[in-house]
Structure formats: structure tokens, C-alpha cells
Design a protein around this motif. Structure first.
Motif, mmCIF file in Angstrom:
data_model
loop_
_atom_site.group_PDB
_atom_site.id
_atom_site.type_symbol
_atom_site.label_atom_id
_atom_site.label_comp_id
_atom_site.label_asym_id
_atom_site.label_seq_id
_atom_site.Cartn_x
_atom_site.Cartn_y
_atom_site.Cartn_z
ATOM 1 N N MET A 145 0.695 -1.233 0.045
ATOM 2 C CA MET A 145 -0.021 0.078 -0.062
ATOM 3 C C MET A 145 0.811 1.265 -0.061
ATOM 4 O O MET A 145 0.369 2.371 0.028
ATOM 5 N N ASN A 146 2.175 0.996 -0.120
ATOM 6 C CA ASN A 146 3.293 2.145 0.206
ATOM 7 C C ASN A 146 2.735 3.338 1.163
ATOM 8 O O ASN A 146 2.758 4.528 1.026
ATOM 9 N N LEU A 147 2.686 2.373 2.413
ATOM 10 C CA LEU A 147 2.407 3.463 3.564
ATOM 11 C C LEU A 147 3.750 3.562 3.974
ATOM 12 O O LEU A 147 4.787 2.723 4.154
ATOM 13 N N ASP A 148 4.080 4.954 4.556
ATOM 14 C CA ASP A 148 5.276 5.439 5.470
ATOM 15 C C ASP A 148 4.893 5.287 6.968
ATOM 16 O O ASP A 148 4.176 6.188 7.279
ATOM 17 N N ILE A 149 5.567 4.366 7.423
ATOM 18 C CA ILE A 149 5.348 4.056 8.911
ATOM 19 C C ILE A 149 6.024 5.304 9.646
ATOM 20 O O ILE A 149 7.182 5.249 9.478
ATOM 21 N N PRO A 150 5.598 5.935 10.825
ATOM 22 C CA PRO A 150 6.234 6.927 11.580
ATOM 23 C C PRO A 150 7.571 6.173 12.365
ATOM 24 O O PRO A 150 7.185 5.064 12.718
ATOM 25 N N PRO A 151 8.559 6.987 12.481
ATOM 26 C CA PRO A 151 9.495 6.204 12.925
ATOM 27 C C PRO A 151 9.585 5.703 14.368
ATOM 28 O O PRO A 151 10.034 4.639 14.865
ATOM 29 N N ARG A 152 8.717 6.277 15.092
ATOM 30 C CA ARG A 152 8.332 5.733 16.386
ATOM 31 C C ARG A 152 7.644 4.408 16.448
ATOM 32 O O ARG A 152 8.312 3.594 17.400
ATOM 33 N N ALA A 153 6.922 4.386 15.457
ATOM 34 C CA ALA A 153 6.319 2.764 15.488
ATOM 35 C C ALA A 153 7.262 1.865 15.132
ATOM 36 O O ALA A 153 7.425 0.892 15.592
ATOM 37 N N LYS A 154 8.272 2.323 14.129
ATOM 38 C CA LYS A 154 9.314 1.475 13.916
ATOM 39 C C LYS A 154 10.163 0.906 15.045
ATOM 40 O O LYS A 154 10.679 0.006 15.117
ATOM 41 N N PHE A 155 10.609 2.031 15.712
ATOM 42 C CA PHE A 155 11.440 1.705 16.797
ATOM 43 C C PHE A 155 10.941 0.878 18.045
ATOM 44 O O PHE A 155 11.421 -0.097 18.307
#
Lengths: 126, 365, 165
Positions: free
Chosen positions: B90-100
Motif C-alpha cells: 500500500m506504500n505506507l510510510d510508517i512513523p519512526p516511533r512505530a518502527k522503533f
């Protein structure tokens, strides 16, 4: 979302996300042999039902962190040759495909005869 | 036919499905020549549920919960792998906080898996008190997970587009405090594994797998790295791993001891990664808004505690996916396991099965 | 509370996702310590009084579950741990799942939860012990252990008809 918009969204994705080489069913063994000479390892084999009586099988190979995919298409009733003569470990995946999809696999090294996954329903994904 | 008593007897011993070593029903048919295993044939399907087929009945957002329940031990990774594939499509850009946060939870999950495995391994060679000690320490990891996610084994914090739940600075503070205490206690336990002569006598030189064979058989995870192949999919830098400093842990002996060593080192590595995550934890949102339906296909590779796992998603532009496929680490490790069992003593088989850290419910899905 | 003798547990993983399994194991370890009640996790059905099952039943393990159950000596109790063992849970709609454990053997105590927490597993086991005592009393009086006669209601795949209770 309307039908048109959906199509537009699908149309945008001209560049595929995965590196997949579509090949003919008959050239599978040649391609796989070439890949194996190049020291790639088999990562997985996966079948998908893409439409009424239409299936595709995706072969994934890896080398270090790289990977690449081959894909063949087949319709119901067709069988595909096993790659276990090249990659011996493929037998688990190929038996799984046979048990879940009912796709015939020729020349398996270990043929479980449909008894790898003993399901209540025969060929549940078919 | 005349009976030749001098000939070595061949017998087939069924191993499993219900047996005391593992809580899970794994089944192997062992072909024995006297006490030596000549060959082993796996038989799977006792836990087969057919959850991949459920994509037809649950939409792509609901399916996160099903994907997570593929396995109760690697649950976080399964959820993460699945949503990553959908997000990529879906080409979503996940916020960095969620990634960490995802990275932090994945590492905590690795810690609880490895401590659990150490316990089961101790149980397999009959060291009951060591088993209990490992599981006592594991509870502390579960405490950290419960504090931050609310669940002990199934977390359900991932969703397509980010996370369902945020953490507070106090929670992170608490995790750091717990980690310090835990590390000291773990040292005592792991020193026993690595130094106790009884333990060594069971594991040294048992079930050797050479690097060449391990690669050929497509093994992955600690099982592969213990055979001297340096490959850890976290190096691909998915989620926040690209911003953390770590090196894959390798050992070169390829025996049960080496596998134990790799997992122990990874336990401490995970502690370090959790600390790095918390130190670099960015602020901001934890999720992005998701509109529309996925259309396309993608395959995600992540490093589960047990090895490389693949999540293949094929979507067709509706809410229901065409295909979800999960190739789990144990599935890839079974041929390697059979290779190591060949020529082993029957009494060692249970322990060798354990050293690949088998997860049957993952394998059979 | 009176705890009956020293009941032993047999644990079998039906088609569970492992979540409940590790919680069953966790409940025997030092934090929760089920063993303080004299309860021991055994691998032998002939030693066991309490049968803990996690996960739903599928076509492959149905016979295994029934066999383990029949090998246990009377009186015996069955505890279904986790929502999958109770009625199939999230996997209820899967083609290979028959349903909860009560489709193949009689269940005395249901412990719901996904995954069931160790506290509730212990609670369920302790409840089961009371039932075990009741069954033992009935046996002492020369009665069959179970009050109700249990009937099997399996729906076979493909057949729409459900057998009557």
C-alpha cells in the motif's frame, strides 16, 4: 472506492515490488539448474490460486542477502516436474503444494503420497 | 528365509506426537539400526489448521490478528511480518516511533524465546532446576512485554499502518531498570550452560552440521549461524534495524553446544538492541491513516528468533487477499534437522530436535 | 480449601498456536508454581488425573485425543485451556478444525482466554480438582464417575447434517 479508482491505483504500480521472472513451465528445470550452478539456495516454493482453475507457483532462491524469484503458471490438471533432483530439500514444499492444491508433482524424491498434511478436506486450496 | 542373527536389526521407532520433551506434537519416524538412527522421516499435520485459507473470510485488517496467532511464541514477529508486507504493497510510510517500538518488541520477543529455549534445552538433558531458573527469568521479560503491550504471549499491538498502542517514558524507564537486573541474573544461568561439565558432556560434538551442508539444505537462524554461516536478516535493515549497531553472531563448531552459544550471545545482543532502541526512541505519531485496499504482491523477509521467516502477500484490490503465505524458520530447518539426526544415538534425538528450536504450530500453520 | 491428594496433569497440545501451551508450562514454573499443590506435569496418560488440552481438535489429532483420554484411569477430569479448546476460537472457520475439545471428549472445565493466563489456568485446574473429588465419591458409591452421559456430535466435512445429541 469506485471501480475506476481501483484500476487507476493498480495502474500506477507499473514498477513491480518484487523481482519475479515469469517463465514457461517446460523451461523450469533448465532455469533452476542454471540457478543452482550459480550457488543459489532454495528459500521457498509457494503456490497461489489466481482464478478459476488457474494456479501459479513461485520459486524463491537466495544467495547471501540477495534473492530472486521464478514463476510458472499452470491450469488445473496439469502437473509440474519436481526440482528435487536439483534441490533435494524442495520435497517438503512440493508435497505441501500437492496436498493443499492437488497439483501433481512428477519425479519427487520423497513422495508422501498426499500424507504430509493430512487435512479433513481434500485439496483445501484447490 | 533363514534368520541371520548376526545382521544388524533395522527397526522403525515412531517419535511423538505426544511425548514429554516437547509440549508440541512433532512426529518423526526414526529408522534405527540398533541404537543408531539411519534415517528420519518427518510427518507433520497434527497442528495444521489451514489459517492461510482464512484470508478469504477475514479482511486484510482483521487478518493481522490471525497472522499473529500462527504461533504463540513468535507471535510478535508474525504480526509484524504480515503488516510490513501490506504496508509495502500500500506504500505506507510508517512513523519512526512505530518502527522503533516494533523493533524493541521484536527484540524483547527474541529474549523471551531464547530464555524459553534455554529452559527447554536444560529440561531435555534432565537439568530440572536450570529449566525452572530460565523460566523464572523469562517471566521478567514477559513482565516488560505485559507492561508495554498488555499481553503476555499474544500482543496484538500491530496494525496495518502502525501500532495500536503507545508507550510512556515511565515504561521505558522501567524496562531499562529491569534489563540491568536481568542481565546480571542471566549471566549466572548462561555460565552454567557454557561451563558446567555435565552440560558440556551432553552437547559438545553432538549433532554436527557443516557450513556447506547447512547452506545446501537451506537452514536459517541460529541453527545456520552455529554452523559458521554469517547471515542474519536483521542486517537487511527493516524497521529500525538499519539505525542500530549490531553484528550477526556466529559460531563455527556446528554442534549442539555451538547452537546454545549462539542463542546465549543473541540473548545479550537483544538486551543491547533494546537499550539502543530506547536511547534513540523518537517521538511523534505511532500510526498513519490507512485508506483503500492493497493491490499487488510482496514478500517480506524478517529474522524471527528461530530464523528467517517469509511473508508473501498477494492482494487483488479488494478487502480480501488472494494469498497469504508464511514460510516459517522451522519449515526450512527440518531437512537440516534430519541431516543431524542421521547417525545419532536414539537417546540424543530429543535434544537434537530441540536444538533447532522447533515450532510446530508455525510449521504446519 | 481442601486439595485432593496429589493430582497429576497430562498436557496435550491439540492444534494450539503454542500461546496456551507455554502458559501451561509457565504455570508450573517458579512464578506461578502449580506444583505447590502437589500437581505434577506428567507425560504418561496412565499416571494422569487431569487432562489439560490446549487448542482445537482437527481431523488428524482427534484420534490421538480420544486415545489419550481413554488411557487415563477413572476418575478423570478434562480441562479445556484457551478459547480454541473451548470452541475453536479464531480458527473456528478453518477447514481443518472440527471445533472445541468437547466435540470429541467430555470437558469438565472451560478456561477461556487468548492466551489463557497462568492465573486462570491454575484456577481452572483447582476447579477441576473439586469435580475430581465428586467423581471419586460417586465411584466409591459404586456409580459411574460422570453424572451425565456424554454424546459425541461431530460434523464430518462435507456433510451438512448434524447428529442429534
Amino acid at each position: 472506492m469506485s471501480e475506476q479508482e481501483k484500476k487507476a491505483q493498480g495502474g500506477e504500480k507499473k514498477e513491480p515490488l518484487m523481482d519475479i521472472k515469469e517463465i514457461e513451465k517446460d523451461t523450469l528445470l533448465d532455469e533452476v539448474t542454471r540457478i543452482s550452478f550459480d550457488n543459489w539456495r532454495l528459500i521457498q516454493i509457494c503456490a497461489t490460486k489466481v482464478g478459476e482453475e488457474k494456479y501459479e507457483i513461485l520459486y524463491t532462491f537466495g544467495k547471501g542477502y540477495q534473492w530472486k524469484n521464478l514463476r510458472i503458471h499452470l491450469s488445473k490438471g496439469e502437473s509440474v516436474s519436481s526440482i528435487t533432483s536439483i534441490y533435494e530439500v524442495a520435497y517438503l514444499y512440493e508435497n505441501e503444494i500437492h496436498d493443499l492444491y492437488g497439483i501433481g508433482i512428477d519425479m519427487l524424491n520423497y513422495d508422501f503420497g498426499g500424507k504430509l498434511f493430512r487435512t479433513g478436506v481434500q485439496y483445501p486450496f484447490a | 528365509m533363514a534368520v541371520n542373527n548376526n545382521a544388524k536389526k533395522i527397526s522403525v521407532v515412531p517419535f511423538g506426537p505426544q511425548h514429554p520433551v516437547l509440549p508440541e506434537p512433532i512426529h518423526l519416524d526414526l529408522v534405527l539400526k540398533d541404537e543408531k538412527v539411519v534415517y528420519a522421516l518427518p510427518s507433520i499435520g497434527f497442528v495444521h489448521r489451514g489459517l492461510e485459507k482464512l484470508v478469504e473470510k477475514r479482511d486484510y485488517e482483521q487478518f493481522v490478528l490471525i497472522a499473529e496467532r500462527t504461533c504463540g511464541i513468535c507471535s510478535f514477529g508474525h504480526g509484524m511480518g504480515y503488516v510490513e508486507a501490506i504496508e509495502k504493497i500500500m506504500n505506507l510510510d510508517i512513523p519512526p516511533r512505530a518502527k522503533f517500538l516494533r523493533t524493541m518488541w521484536a527484540e524483547l520477543a527474541r529474549m523471551h524465546n531464547h530464555l524459553m529455549w534455554l529452559g527447554l534445552q536444560a529440561d531435555a538433558f534432565g537439568f530440572e532446576s536450570l529449566f525452572m531458573e530460565c523460566w523464572r527469568l523469562r517471566e521478567k521479560v514477559l513482565d516488560m512485554l505485559e507492561l508495554t503491550t498488555g499481553g503476555r504471549v499474544i500482543f496484538s499491538v500491530n496494525k496495518v499502518g502502525g501500532l495500536r498502542k503507545d508507550v510512556t517514558p515511565e515504561m521505558l524507564e522501567q524496562i531499562l531498570k529491569t534489563l540491568d537486573g536481568l542481565e546480571k541474573e542471566c549471566r549466572v544461568v548462561t555460565d552454567t550452560f557454557l561451563g558446567d561439565p555435565d552440560v558440556l558432556s551432553r552437547m559438545k560434538g553432538v549433532g554436527v552440521l557443516t557450513p556447506g551442508r547447512a547452506e545446501e539444505l537451506g537452514c536459517c537462524g541460529p541453527f545456520l549461524r552455529a554452523s559458521g554461516v554469517k547471515r542474519d536478516c536483521r542486517q537487511l535493515g527493516y524497521e529500525a534495524y538499519g539505525e542500530l549497531k549490531f553484528e550477526p553472531i556466529v559460531s563455527y563448531d556446528g554442534d549442539c553446544y555451538a547452537r546454545c552459544l549462539v542463542r546465549i550471545e543473541e540473548l545479550y545482543q537483544s538486551m543491547d538492541l533494546v537499550r539502543q532502541c530506547i536511547a534513540k526512541m523518537p517521538g511523534g505519531d505511532i500510526a498513519v491513516k490507512v485508506t483503500g485496499n492493497p493491490n499487488g504482491e510482496y514478500m517480506v523477509r524478517i529474522e524471527q528468533p528461530r530464523g528467517e521467516a517469509l511473508y508473501y502477500v498477494k492482494a487483488n484490490g479488494t478487502r480480501y487477499l488472494t494469498r497469504y503465505r508464511n514460510r516459517t524458520p522451522t519449515y526450512a530447518n527440518i531437512p537440516g534437522l534430519i541431516e543431524t539426526i542421521k547417525g545419532a544415538e536414539l537417546a540424543d534425538v530429543a535434544m537434537m530436535i530441540l536444538t533447532i528450536d522447533p515450532c510446530i504450530s508455525c510449521t504446519e500453520r | 480449601m481442601k486439595i485432593s491428594k496429589s493430582p497429576w496433569i497430562l498436557h496435550y497440545d491439540g492444534s494450539s498456536c503454542n500461546g496456551c501451551d507455554i502458559e501451561v508450562l509457565a504455570s508450573t514454573t517458579p512464578r506461578y508454581d502449580l506444583e505447590r499443590f502437589g500437581i505434577i506435569n506428567t507425560g504418561d496418560p496412565k499416571h494422569a488425573d487431569v487432562f489439560l488440552i490446549t487448542g482445537g481438535v482437527n481431523y488428524q489429532n482427534r484420534d490421538v485425543v480420544q486415545q489419550l483420554y481413554s488411557q487415563m484411569p477413572d476418575p478423570k477430569v478434562v480441562v479445556a485451556v484457551g478459547i480454541c479448546a473451548c470452541d475453536g476460537g479464531v480458527f473456528k472457520d478453518c477447514y481443518n478444525i472440527i471445533g472445541g475439545v468437547d466435540k470429541v471428549i467430555p470437558v469438565d472445565v472451560y478456561v477461556p482466554g487468548c492466551a489463557a493466563r497462568p492465573e486462570s489456568i491454575i484456577d481452572g485446574v483447582v476447579k477441576a480438582l473439586a469435580i475430581l473429588d465428586k467423581k471419586r465419591e460417586r465411584m466409591a458409591q459404586g456409580l459411574v464417575p460422570d453424572e451425565k452421559v456424554w454424546t459425541n456430535t461431530i460434523v464430518r466435512p462435507g456433510s451438512q447434517e448434524k447428529q442429534e445429541d
